[in-house]
Scaffold this active site. Structure first.
Site, PDB file in Angstrom:
ATOM      1  N   ARG A 176       0.804  -1.238   0.000  1.00  0.00           N
ATOM      2  CA  ARG A 176       0.000   0.000   0.000  1.00  0.00           C
ATOM      3  C   ARG A 176       0.830   1.278   0.000  1.00  0.00           C
ATOM      4  O   ARG A 176       0.467   2.282   0.619  1.00  0.00           O
ATOM      5  CB  ARG A 176      -0.976   0.040   1.189  1.00  0.00           C
ATOM      6  CG  ARG A 176      -2.022  -1.031   1.175  1.00  0.00           C
ATOM      7  CD  ARG A 176      -2.936  -1.008  -0.048  1.00  0.00           C
ATOM      8  NE  ARG A 176      -3.731  -2.205  -0.039  1.00  0.00           N
ATOM      9  CZ  ARG A 176      -3.352  -3.338  -0.668  1.00  0.00           C
ATOM     10  NH1 ARG A 176      -2.236  -3.388  -1.383  1.00  0.00           N
ATOM     11  NH2 ARG A 176      -4.107  -4.404  -0.605  1.00  0.00           N
ATOM     12  N   SER A 226     -10.654   0.652   3.431  1.00  0.00           N
ATOM     13  CA  SER A 226      -9.977   0.298   4.690  1.00  0.00           C
ATOM     14  C   SER A 226      -9.229   1.517   5.212  1.00  0.00           C
ATOM     15  O   SER A 226      -8.411   2.093   4.502  1.00  0.00           O
ATOM     16  CB  SER A 226      -8.963  -0.826   4.466  1.00  0.00           C
ATOM     17  OG  SER A 226      -9.643  -1.981   4.067  1.00  0.00           O
ATOM     18  N   GLU A 296      -4.090   3.964   6.409  1.00  0.00           N
ATOM     19  CA  GLU A 296      -3.792   3.780   4.981  1.00  0.00           C
ATOM     20  C   GLU A 296      -4.253   5.030   4.223  1.00  0.00           C
ATOM     21  O   GLU A 296      -3.653   5.420   3.238  1.00  0.00           O
ATOM     22  CB  GLU A 296      -4.546   2.541   4.465  1.00  0.00           C
ATOM     23  CG  GLU A 296      -4.380   2.310   2.982  1.00  0.00           C
ATOM     24  CD  GLU A 296      -5.162   1.104   2.474  1.00  0.00           C
ATOM     25  OE1 GLU A 296      -5.162   0.061   3.159  1.00  0.00           O
ATOM     26  OE2 GLU A 296      -5.770   1.211   1.396  1.00  0.00           O
TER      27      GLU A 296
END
Ligand SMILES: Cc1cc2nc3c(=O)[nH]c(=O)nc-3n(C[C@H](O)[C@H](O)[C@H](O)COP(=O)(O)OP(=O)(O)OC[C@H]3O[C@@H](n4cnc5c(N)ncnc54)[C@H](O)[C@@H]3O)c2cc1C
Length: 302
Positions: A176, A226, A296
């Site tokens: 990520r 998320s 994130e």
């Protein structure tokens, strides 16, 4: 008219420049104060020009795609948001198993284009609501796949506003993340290599992935997906659930009961609510498991 407005009105086509734009209209969270300027480039030349003028005049700027991994704070962004999305979304087959997509192409559209050409590998992108530029920046992934596994090279503007073609190995792809934000790159497009497959199999795989998303994610409410990265050998959603935080709410921000990794905007959430909830979750998980969750999502603004 402010100095910024007169500068942008002088240099840019009025159909591409918007002033005092509420960012909740440009993020999947549906949260965020006003950006002083929103600019929609149509070409690489447009991007180079807006960067040059912003840098010359010390105006902060920030690139977005579809704003699906983004929280803009309540007092907005005092500069230029450069949105690279639908205006730069061309996609083409460059050989029998290679595709070039401009950064504004939707990631799902890339996956559909691969399907149309019976090319397999990008099925995991079905239902990821961002752009190719956002997916490269974030090294987006799901269901065991990550974009980095299919990228050959990436066209960028570097921090000197110069065009470069970067090999996949020089993009710093990790879970990520990539070098894009750290090095101030602007992603213009990417070449992808895929394997030949059977149309029906690829289609079935995509259907299953979309079904899994529908069954496991709260897709009926605004979110940025998320909120946290997956900690090593664990899952953020699982840890949050085990802390008893499913449904926990601060202001208009709520931990999804369906998938505790998602923070939802229940209708009138402020960025401040989301930020407080993020801190609350981090503290609770740290206390119980001694694991520090890392967001994130990208957070910008005042
Ligand atoms: C319902 C839902 C489900 C999701 N599921 C997943 C999932 O399964 N897997 C996953 O990885 N993500 C998922 N996401 C998160 C998000 O969709 C991805 O991270 C996506 O890749 C972000 O793309 P974007 O265009 O929206 O980027 P934005 O949110 O606009 O930007 C994200 C970051 O990328 C940068 N950026 C964007 N475009 C460029 C560019 N052209 N050049 C330079 N920098 C750029 C921005 O500056 C920012 O730092 C989900 C989000 C939602 C809302």
């Amino acid at each position: 008219m402010s100095k910024l407005q007169s500068l942008f009105s002088t240099y840019f086509d009025e159909s591409q420049v918007y002033f005092d734009v509420p960012m909740y209209k440009h993020t999947s969270f549906r949260i965020g104060g006003e950006a002083k300027v929103l600019y929609l480039p149509n070409s690489i030349e447009d991007i180079k020009k807006v960067i040059e003028i912003s840098q010359k005049n010390s105006i902060p700027y920030y690139i977005i795609g579809n704003g699906t991994n983004l929280l803009v704070k309540d007092n907005g962004f005092d500069g230029v948001i450069i949105k690279i999305a639908k205006n730069m979304n061309s996609i083409k087959l460059v050989s029998d198993n290679k595709i070039y997509a401009q950064s504004g192409t939707s990631f799902s559209a890339l996956s559909n284009f691969a399907l149309k050409n019976s090319l397999k590998g990008l099925e995991f992108a079905s239902g990821i609501p961002g752009t190719v530029g956002g997916a490269v920046t974030m090294n987006a992934g799901a269901h065991g796949g990550e974009i980095k596994d299919f990228v050959i090279n990436v066209d960028i503007l570097n921090s000197n506003n110069e065009f470069e073609n970067k090999d996949c190995n020089d993009m710093g792809f990790v879970y990520r993340n990539s070098n894009v934000s750290k090095e101030n790159y602007i992603v213009l497009g990417a070449n992808f290599i895929l394997e030949h497959g059977k149309y029906e199999d690829i289609m079935e795989n995509m259907k299953q992935i979309i079904l899994k998303r529908k069954n496991s994610q709260p897709l009926d409410m605004p979110s940025a997906g998320s909120t946290f990265k997956r900690p090593p050998n664990n899952f953020a959603g699982k840890l949050i659930m085990e802390c008893g935080l499913a449904g926990y709410t601060i202001g208009g921000a709520k931990v999804s009961e369906k998938h505790c990794g998602f923070i939802l905007n229940t209708g009138n959430a402020k960025a401040e609510d989301v930020l407080k909830l993020i801190d609350y979750i981090i503290n609770k998980v740290e206390q119980k498991y001694n694991i520090t969750l890392e967001p994130e999502i990208k957070i910008i603004g005042r």
